[in-house]
Scaffold this active site. Structure first.
Site, mmCIF file in Angstrom:
data_model
loop_
_atom_site.group_PDB
_atom_site.id
_atom_site.type_symbol
_atom_site.label_atom_id
_atom_site.label_comp_id
_atom_site.label_asym_id
_atom_site.label_seq_id
_atom_site.Cartn_x
_atom_site.Cartn_y
_atom_site.Cartn_z
ATOM 1 N N ASP A 532 0.846 -1.193 0.000
ATOM 2 C CA ASP A 532 0.000 0.000 0.000
ATOM 3 C C ASP A 532 0.879 1.239 0.000
ATOM 4 O O ASP A 532 2.087 1.171 0.253
ATOM 5 C CB ASP A 532 -0.941 -0.018 1.218
ATOM 6 C CG ASP A 532 -0.186 -0.171 2.526
ATOM 7 O OD1 ASP A 532 0.537 0.789 2.890
ATOM 8 O OD2 ASP A 532 -0.300 -1.210 3.200
ATOM 9 N N GLU A 612 21.741 -21.986 -18.835
ATOM 10 C CA GLU A 612 20.808 -21.116 -18.096
ATOM 11 C C GLU A 612 21.544 -19.930 -17.478
ATOM 12 O O GLU A 612 21.021 -18.814 -17.431
ATOM 13 C CB GLU A 612 20.101 -21.920 -17.001
ATOM 14 C CG GLU A 612 19.041 -22.856 -17.531
ATOM 15 C CD GLU A 612 18.392 -23.671 -16.435
ATOM 16 O OE1 GLU A 612 17.160 -23.801 -16.452
ATOM 17 O OE2 GLU A 612 19.136 -24.158 -15.548
#
Ligand code: DGJ
Length: 726
Positions: A532, A612
């Site tokens: 928030d 990777e």
């Protein structure tokens, strides 16, 4: 710009106008909010009629056309004739629950007001103005100061209320909203961002129906379940068209956002601290300040509303220790090791990380006290020497020697029963006498309303932070509040504990910020349980979700993007199959989705193969290269993961429109997929762009005819395109 004429208060921003007016009875009426208009008295839009069962205030005598029940209010009251949602409710010393507020005066100030102890947007010189309108109940002398902060350049209007008891008797506040906003008609859609732990902020849009519809939290946190950011918009509004309003509460505790579609098909939005469990006694002379609420109105759809939020949050709310500099790319050991780590493992991760260009190692949960599982140890903030034999004094230089900074995880608000802290101070945990406490993740919540509790935790964590060169702290919080009762607060004031807890949290965060100005604090509450604007004032980034599955993240990050900019959204590349969902997704996709946020890694780099690693190193380099664009560009949602187009796409566009980074992820594959021409947004129609995927196109062509995305076979494939103006 604030313009006042004859008690008509007109607040102009770049593209919007907001107006309220104190009428002849001293009632503060809301007269307009929408696209910018020249001004004048907009109260002509308010019609007066004799409506059955809508009563009339005493002073209007036999006039039956004046009723608080039918007038648009700026801060709605209770018990005196307005039957819609009140912004304020109070019990007076005589037991009555009546509040009748009338205009007393106003003041216009340069700059933006601040709220002591509470988060609030702030302004640089000349960026904002403040209007304060004072209302009073003439019987009890309960006074309300309504604060308006007007940020013209951001189309942002902030509001807060300060409620002061100027009477001689105590008053019990039962409800004190930050915002009341009346709309002349209710043909609006209500958009909320809802979910659960590991699946936060999913976009939900519904037309208003008669009566009250509300979302909120009674958990003591803003919660995973509903976010304190909501929207109202015209039914036809979309990304590029239509009137829409966004309202956010700068608050990290329980809240309510309620919309009422009234009998006359008008709408009212009220937003503030959750009234459930709230009761605040105001003695004579005492004041209560509500958290701040903020509003953005966009006359032309969601995208430009989002841009206003993002710019304002970045520049006028987040206090970023990396201001003007790139924040580090981090690797966090949580999903790599969970509690099972030691110095050697961490150094191993850091060594692998350094080779990939990663710049910060974050040591997550498990480094302190007897914390080998989530059943114990919280509260004992001293290094576990059997895991880290030389302490941080030995570990941090080793990590730094590999070229990485060092960060650590804490959960300051919590205590485990199996801890030295709890054994010494069992009464420091919230819990009512004679009742067994409810546990969440096997832990209890410390009573952060108490100064001595905060002081003890603060000193212990400070000692750790001072023991080595630590540049990052992840502040976690892993349960909802329950058994909310404080041993330090008298019985009749227990209704203040939820809010005082949040004030205590803010005080503590501010103390850390001041004491360690270079420390980057990342907020977290089991992922996004406290995502928030209140937290963002203290922690400029927040771990977005405990769900690191790239495909689920598309939905979570899509919802999050409406108000919160990418630079606030904690996002990491994790292992495949994913730890939470067991879904497999290509590494390219995981990287592109994490680049929609603060980008980092959260997996065992020791188990990654060379191929990777090469991809990860490239992703890290790309993220660094595109950092400004991602962190400061305008965000465009190009396709929704909730739609049926079969892909999700978004773009970051530089404010001068010379560059863009477009990201696209497909859904599960199907045979014979249609060809995709992705229509872009936000480019300069008159410019030509070179696209990294191939070709050079005019901006208007890319926006209207689209870019031919090459066929992508397989599940959840992704493509990222970089566009540069030629
Ligand atoms: C919840 C967080 O969201 C995770 O990332 C991790 O830090 C754990 N807590 C640790 O307990």
């Amino acid at each position: 710009m604030i313009h006042v004429d004859n008690n008509i208060f007109t607040l102009h921003t770049r593209r919007t106008t907001y107006q309220c007016k104190a009428d002849g009875h001293g009632v503060l009426l809301h007269t307009y909010y929408g696209a910018r208009v020249s001004g004048g008295d907009l109260s002509y839009r308010i019609r007066h009629a004799d409506r059955g069962f809508s009563p009339n205030p005493g002073e209007v005598g036999r006039c039956r056309t004046y009723s608080l029940d039918t007038l648009p209010q700026e801060y709605s009251t209770c018990g005196v004739g307005d039957y819609r949602i009140p912004a304020i409710a109070a019990e007076n010393a005589d037991g009555s629950q009546l509040v009748d507020l009338r205009f007393q005066g106003y003041e216009v100030r340069q700059g933006k007001y601040a709220l002591e102890g509470l988060p609030a947007f702030f302004a640089g010189g000349g960026e904002a103005e403040t209007l304060v309108v004072t209302l009073q109940d003439s019987t009890t002398r309960l006074t309300v100061e309504l604060y308006y902060g007007v940020f013209e350049g951001y189309d942002l209007i902030c509001r807060a209320a300060r409620i002061i008891n100027r009477g001689t008797q105590p008053v019990r506040l039962l409800r004190a909203a930050s915002l009341c906003l009346d709309f002349p008609q209710d043909n609006l859609d209500f958009i909320t961002f809802d979910g659960r732990h590991t699946m936060e902020r999913e976009f939900c849009r519904t037309p208003l129906r008669p009566g009250v519809q509300s979302i909120g939290s009674v958990r003591g946190t803003s919660s995973h379940q509903h976010n304190p950011f909501v929207m109202l918009c015209s039914p036809s509004a979309d990304e590029d068209h239509g009137l829409c309003f966004g309202a956010a509460l700068l608050y990290s505790g329980g809240f309510e956002a309620a919309v009422e579609s009234s009998q006359f098909r008008e709408a009212r939005l009220v937003m503030g601290v959750a009234p459930h469990h709230f009761c605040w006694t105001l003695g004579p002379g005492e004041a209560f300040t509500t958290p701040e609420a903020a509003l953005v109105c966009s006359p032309d759809g969601f995208a430009s509303m989002t841009h206003c939020w993002h710019r304002a949050v970045r520049r006028c709310l987040c206090r970023d220790p990396y201001e003007g500099r790139r924040r580090p790319v981090l690797v966090n050991n949580w999903e790599a090791t969970y509690f099972d780590f030691n110095a050697e493992k961490l150094v191993g991760i850091a060594r692998e990380a350094a080779a990939l260009g990663i710049e910060l190692l974050v040591m997550d949960d498990g480094w302190f006290g007897s914390r080998d599982s989530d059943f114990g140890g919280l509260g004992d903030w001293s290094v576990n020497r059997s895991k880290l034999p030389g302490g941080l004094e030995a570990l941090v230089p080793q990590i730094q020697g590999l070229g990485l900074g060092f960060g650590l995880w804490v959960e300051p608000e919590m205590v485990s029963e199996d801890s030295a802290l709890y054994r010494a101070h069992p009464d420091w945990a919230l819990g009512a006498p004679g009742r067994p406490q409810t546990r969440g993740r096997s832990q209890l919540v410390l009573d952060f309303t108490r100064r001595e509790v905060r002081d003890a935790v603060y000193s212990a964590i400070c000692e750790v932070l001072r023991s080595a060169d630590i540049c990052y702290m992840k502040w976690d919080m892993n349960r909802s509040l329950s058994d909310v009762w404080s041993a330090a607060i008298p019985a009749q004031r227990q209704g203040e504990v939820y809010h005082r807890y949040v004030l205590g949290l803010y005080e503590m965060l501010e103390r850390f910020r001041r004491e360690f100005p270079g420390l980057l604090i990342e907020g977290c509450s089991g992922g996004g349980g406290r995502f928030d604007l209140g937290m963002l004032y203290y922690t400029p980034q927040i771990w977005c979700s405990d769900n690191t599955d790239a495909v689920d993240r598309l939905r979570i990050q899509y919802g999050t993007s409406f108000c919160y900019p990418s630079c606030t959204v904690g996002a990491h590349v994790s292992a495949s199959p994913n730890e939470q969902t067991r879904r497999a997704a290509p590494l390219e996709t995981r990287g592109i989705v994490a680049m929609g946020g603060t980008f980092g890694f959260e997996l065992d780099l020791g188990r990654v193969d060379e191929q990777e690693k090469a991809v990860m190193a490239k992703q890290t380099a790309d993220y660094k290269k595109y950092y400004r664009l991602i962190a400061e560009g305008d965000y465009y949602r190009l396709s929704s993961p909730f739609g049926d187009e079969g892909y999700t796409a978004w773009a970051h566009v530089s404010p001068d429109r010379t560059e863009a980074l477009v990201s696209l992820v497909t859904g599960p594959t199907r045979a014979a997929l249609p060809f995709l021409c992705l229509r872009l947004r936000g480019l300069d129609a008159g410019k030509r762009y070179r696209v990294s995927g191939g070709g050079s196109y005019a901006g208007d062509v890319l926006m209207h005819a689209g870019y031919p995305v090459p066929p992508l076979a397989g599940d959840y494939q992704a493509v990222q395109l970089y566009l540069a103006a030629e």
